[in-house]
Design a protein around this motif. Structure first.
Motif, PDB file in Angstrom:
ATOM      1  N   ILE A   1      40.670   8.539 -34.904  1.00 32.68           N
ATOM      2  CA  ILE A   1      39.359   8.441 -34.258  1.00 32.68           C
ATOM      3  C   ILE A   1      38.707   7.104 -34.596  1.00 32.68           C
ATOM      4  N   SER A   2      38.806   6.685 -35.875  1.00 29.11           N
ATOM      5  CA  SER A   2      38.234   5.398 -36.291  1.00 29.11           C
ATOM      6  C   SER A   2      38.816   4.261 -35.459  1.00 29.11           C
ATOM      7  N   GLN A   3      40.126   4.324 -35.244  1.00 25.93           N
ATOM      8  CA  GLN A   3      40.796   3.267 -34.490  1.00 25.93           C
ATOM      9  C   GLN A   3      40.281   3.210 -33.055  1.00 25.93           C
ATOM     10  N   ARG A   4      40.096   4.401 -32.451  1.00 30.20           N
ATOM     11  CA  ARG A   4      39.578   4.431 -31.075  1.00 30.20           C
ATOM     12  C   ARG A   4      38.174   3.826 -31.026  1.00 30.20           C
ATOM     13  N   ILE A   5      37.345   4.170 -32.039  1.00 33.43           N
ATOM     14  CA  ILE A   5      35.972   3.649 -32.063  1.00 33.43           C
ATOM     15  C   ILE A   5      35.995   2.124 -32.167  1.00 33.43           C
ATOM     16  N   ARG A   6      36.890   1.590 -33.031  1.00 32.63           N
ATOM     17  CA  ARG A   6      36.997   0.129 -33.152  1.00 32.63           C
ATOM     18  C   ARG A   6      37.372  -0.507 -31.828  1.00 32.63           C
ATOM     19  N   GLU A   7      38.347   0.102 -31.136  1.00 32.69           N
ATOM     20  CA  GLU A   7      38.781  -0.475 -29.859  1.00 32.69           C
ATOM     21  C   GLU A   7      37.647  -0.469 -28.842  1.00 32.69           C
ATOM     22  N   LEU A   8      36.908   0.644 -28.792  1.00 38.76           N
ATOM     23  CA  LEU A   8      35.797   0.741 -27.834  1.00 38.76           C
ATOM     24  C   LEU A   8      34.706  -0.257 -28.192  1.00 38.76           C
TER      25      LEU A   8
ATOM     26  N   GLY B   1      35.196  -3.024 -29.615  1.00 36.87           N
ATOM     27  CA  GLY B   1      35.734  -4.313 -29.194  1.00 36.87           C
ATOM     28  C   GLY B   1      35.455  -4.595 -27.723  1.00 36.87           C
ATOM     29  N   ARG B   2      35.314  -3.519 -26.932  1.00 32.63           N
ATOM     30  CA  ARG B   2      35.007  -3.701 -25.508  1.00 32.63           C
ATOM     31  C   ARG B   2      33.507  -3.802 -25.258  1.00 32.63           C
ATOM     32  N   GLY B   3      32.716  -3.781 -26.336  1.00 34.53           N
ATOM     33  CA  GLY B   3      31.283  -4.024 -26.171  1.00 34.53           C
ATOM     34  C   GLY B   3      30.402  -2.796 -26.220  1.00 34.53           C
ATOM     35  N   ILE B   4      30.992  -1.606 -26.481  1.00 33.96           N
ATOM     36  CA  ILE B   4      30.157  -0.406 -26.578  1.00 33.96           C
ATOM     37  C   ILE B   4      29.568  -0.316 -27.985  1.00 33.96           C
TER      38      ILE B   4
ATOM     39  N   MET C   1      32.939   8.674 -20.150  1.00 26.21           N
ATOM     40  CA  MET C   1      32.894   8.918 -18.703  1.00 26.21           C
ATOM     41  C   MET C   1      31.521   8.588 -18.117  1.00 26.21           C
ATOM     42  N   THR C   2      30.465   8.741 -18.905  1.00 25.77           N
ATOM     43  CA  THR C   2      29.118   8.475 -18.363  1.00 25.77           C
ATOM     44  C   THR C   2      28.865   6.975 -18.204  1.00 25.77           C
ATOM     45  N   GLY C   3      29.752   6.165 -18.801  1.00 21.88           N
ATOM     46  CA  GLY C   3      29.533   4.728 -18.761  1.00 21.88           C
ATOM     47  C   GLY C   3      28.492   4.271 -19.771  1.00 21.88           C
ATOM     48  N   ALA C   4      28.277   5.069 -20.818  1.00 19.69           N
ATOM     49  CA  ALA C   4      27.261   4.744 -21.824  1.00 19.69           C
ATOM     50  C   ALA C   4      27.555   3.402 -22.491  1.00 19.69           C
ATOM     51  N   ARG C   5      26.478   2.664 -22.780  1.00 14.30           N
ATOM     52  CA  ARG C   5      26.638   1.400 -23.510  1.00 14.30           C
ATOM     53  C   ARG C   5      26.363   1.591 -24.992  1.00 14.30           C
ATOM     54  N   LEU C   6      25.735   2.707 -25.327  1.00 10.14           N
ATOM     55  CA  LEU C   6      25.492   3.034 -26.731  1.00 10.14           C
ATOM     56  C   LEU C   6      25.855   4.499 -26.933  1.00 10.14           C
ATOM     57  N   ILE C   7      26.728   4.764 -27.918  1.00 11.98           N
ATOM     58  CA  ILE C   7      27.138   6.133 -28.176  1.00 11.98           C
ATOM     59  C   ILE C   7      26.711   6.525 -29.585  1.00 11.98           C
TER      60      ILE C   7
END
Lengths: 252, 295
Positions: free
Chosen positions: A189-196, A198-201, A166-172
């Protein structure tokens, strides 16, 4: 390169908890940090995100030093952390937890709240939609209106990830995203991290569960007693004799 | 008897204003303010001194609110960067400092004798019960406005953030928001309410003196919000009514229970309220309006 940690050190009393650690996260990178208990991983996170002041060293985000910024300033600069023990806003619902994280809300200013109610309401609708999207993405829809204090351990980890999004962070920076999470949810959770990713985070992840982490990251760093002892691909780091020794607790 | 009930209702309404302020600070934001009475004292003396100078009530009330809020500003800035429990101590110390200052600065406050002869509010309506009822109506109107403002705050992004600060301050920082600014604003708002309550109190009682502003008042407000329901706007009102019912109700105990002297009665009243508080925390810790988790 989104994050560069340069020669970061911290001592508590005489104990050097983090000792001259340097590492980088490339743009859109997925980087892991492993190490036995007490290796200094969580302290490293706190130094990088400004929750603990470093004795020496520098942290740069997108090439700009953030070392003098407080924790909130570093988060606004685009680098958001989660916590080993989840810190949900227990009495707010999942949806409200996420909405609270949205940056630059005019409704957070009392003047606007009472004198520009229409603008506040319009922005609030946008924030609510964004939160709903993230809740759906994280598969938290069923608990969207449940107080966050009632979630399971894994759901709280997802909630913290959602707030960071939600914060729009580019690095988590994720502090043990798999700790206390049931095995099915770990894969989720791993799958969600991979997808994110993939979007450049970009992600920097501390983890004890070596299996899940090595399947996830491209680069792995190993720490022991405050020092960085190995860097490379997950396979190379795991077969490194110093890493094996640190984990197996062999005589130093 | 009507005059007695109107008198009690006026005190309830003044206490409700104080409780609404403390509820914003503690119930919603988690600020442990043990110095609430200090801001009430600032408001009461401001109103008293300005009334003496012939200021019209609306202006002197505004000044009371602003001065109380300004008194909270440096206190907030200094101590809100410290840990929560330190703020509790500092705020308690603040209210005692205020009381000692108004005791010592005789040139301004007339010391322990206090300031007498503060005119009644709504004097144009007449006198006696009519005038008292008019004051009560005004207080009810002010309370309604304050409750509406509180509800607006609770259901807003600002309200969300202060509740997030109460639940976990570090997580708020981790999301890029600085809690100190929010806490200072909450402290000033609550102090302004206490200042207005103090101004009403000064005009209602007719005089102000330092011994009216002892920490006991602060802790009575704490009892009210704990019994009413911490974090609930309605809890502030309900809690104050319960508190007053116990404080005033135990007054009538003397008619029923023999062998209790006037002096002993004061202790018995406090004992009764204390017992009620213990029973509440044991059997209904979330307060009468309940459910700390939902607004």
């Amino acid at each position: 390169m989104i994050l560069a940690i340069e020669s970061l050190s911290k001592a508590f009393g005489g104990l050097r908890v983090v000792d001259d650690v340097s590492l980088t996260v490339p743009d859109g990178g997925l980087v892991g940090v492993i190490g036995p208990n007490g290796a200094g991983k969580s302290t490293l996170f706190s130094l990088v995100t400004g929750f603990v002041a470093a004795d020496s060293g520098d942290v740069t985000l997108d090439g700009r030093s953030v070392a003098t910024l407080p924790a909130s300033g570093r988060a606004r600069a685009g680098m958001v952390r989660t916590f080993q023990v989840p810190r949900e806003f227990a009495h707010l619902t999942v949806r409200e937890n996420l909405m609270a994280a949205a940056p630059e809300q005019s409704g957070e200013r009392l003047f606007d709240l009472f004198f520009h109610p229409a603008a506040v309401r319009a922005q609030e609708e946008g924030v609510r939609r964004q939160a709903t999207d993230i809740i759906e993405f994280l598969r938290l829809t069923a608990v969207a209106d449940t107080p966050a204090g009632r979630l399971s351990g894994g759901q709280k980890k997802l909630l913290e990830l959602g707030r960071a999004l939600m914060t729009g962070a580019r690095l988590i920076l994720l502090d043990e995203p798999f700790a206390g999470v049931n095995p099915l949810l770990i894969e989720e959770i791993s799958q969600r991290i991979r997808e994110l990713n993939g979007r450049g985070i970009g992600f920097l992840i501390i983890e004890h569960d070596l299996g899940a982490l090595t399947r996830l990251v491209a680069t792995l760093h190993a720490m022991d007693r405050g020092c960085l002892i190995a860097t490379g691909t997950p396979d190379a780091v795991l077969s490194n004799p110093r890493v094996r020794e640190a984990y197996l607790g062999g005589a130093a | 008897m009507e005059a007695y009930f109107v008198a009690i209702a006026i005190i309830v309404a003044i206490y409700t204003l104080l409780a609404l302020g403390l509820n914003l600070q503690y119930g919603l934001t988690g600020l442990i303010n043990f110095g609430h009475v200090g801001f009430m004292c600032v408001g009461a003396y401001t109103a008293a001194l300005l009334a003496e100078q012939g200021w019209p009530a609306p202006l002197s009330f505004l000044a009371a609110a602003i001065l109380a809020a300004l008194a909270a500003y440096p206190l907030g800035l200094v101590s809100l960067k410290l840990r929560d429990d330190y703020f509790a101590i500092v705020s308690l110390g603040f209210s005692e400092v205020v009381r000692i200052v108004v005791t010592s600065e005789r040139w301004l406050t007339n010391g322990v004798q206090g300031i007498p002869g503060i005119p009644k509010l709504m004097g144009f309506t007449g006198s006696g019960l009519v005038q008292a009822s008019a004051v009560l109506l005004l207080l009810i109107a002010v309370n309604i406005v304050v409750i509406l403002v509180m509800r607006r705050i609770v259901h807003s992004p600002f309200g969300r953030i202060i509740e997030a600060i109460r639940d976990n301050e570090d997580a708020v920082k981790a999301l890029g928001k600085e809690p100190v600014g929010f806490k200072v604003r909450v402290l000033m708002l609550g102090a302004a309410l206490a200042g207005i309550a103090g101004a009403f109190y000064a005009h209602y009682i007719g005089y102000v003196a330092p011994d009216q502003f002892i920490p006991l008042i602060t802790f009575q407000i704490w009892m009210a919000i704990i019994m009413g329901g911490v974090g609930r706007v309605s809890g502030a009102l309900v809690g104050t009514v319960i508190l007053m019912a116990f404080l005033e109700g135990s007054r009538f105990l003397r008619d029923v229970v023999p062998f209790i002297s006037e002096v002993e009665m004061a202790s018995v009243r406090l004992g009764v309220v204390g017992l009620a508080l213990i029973l509440f925390t044991l059997y209904r810790p979330q307060g009468l309006m309940g459910d700390f988790t939902r607004r």
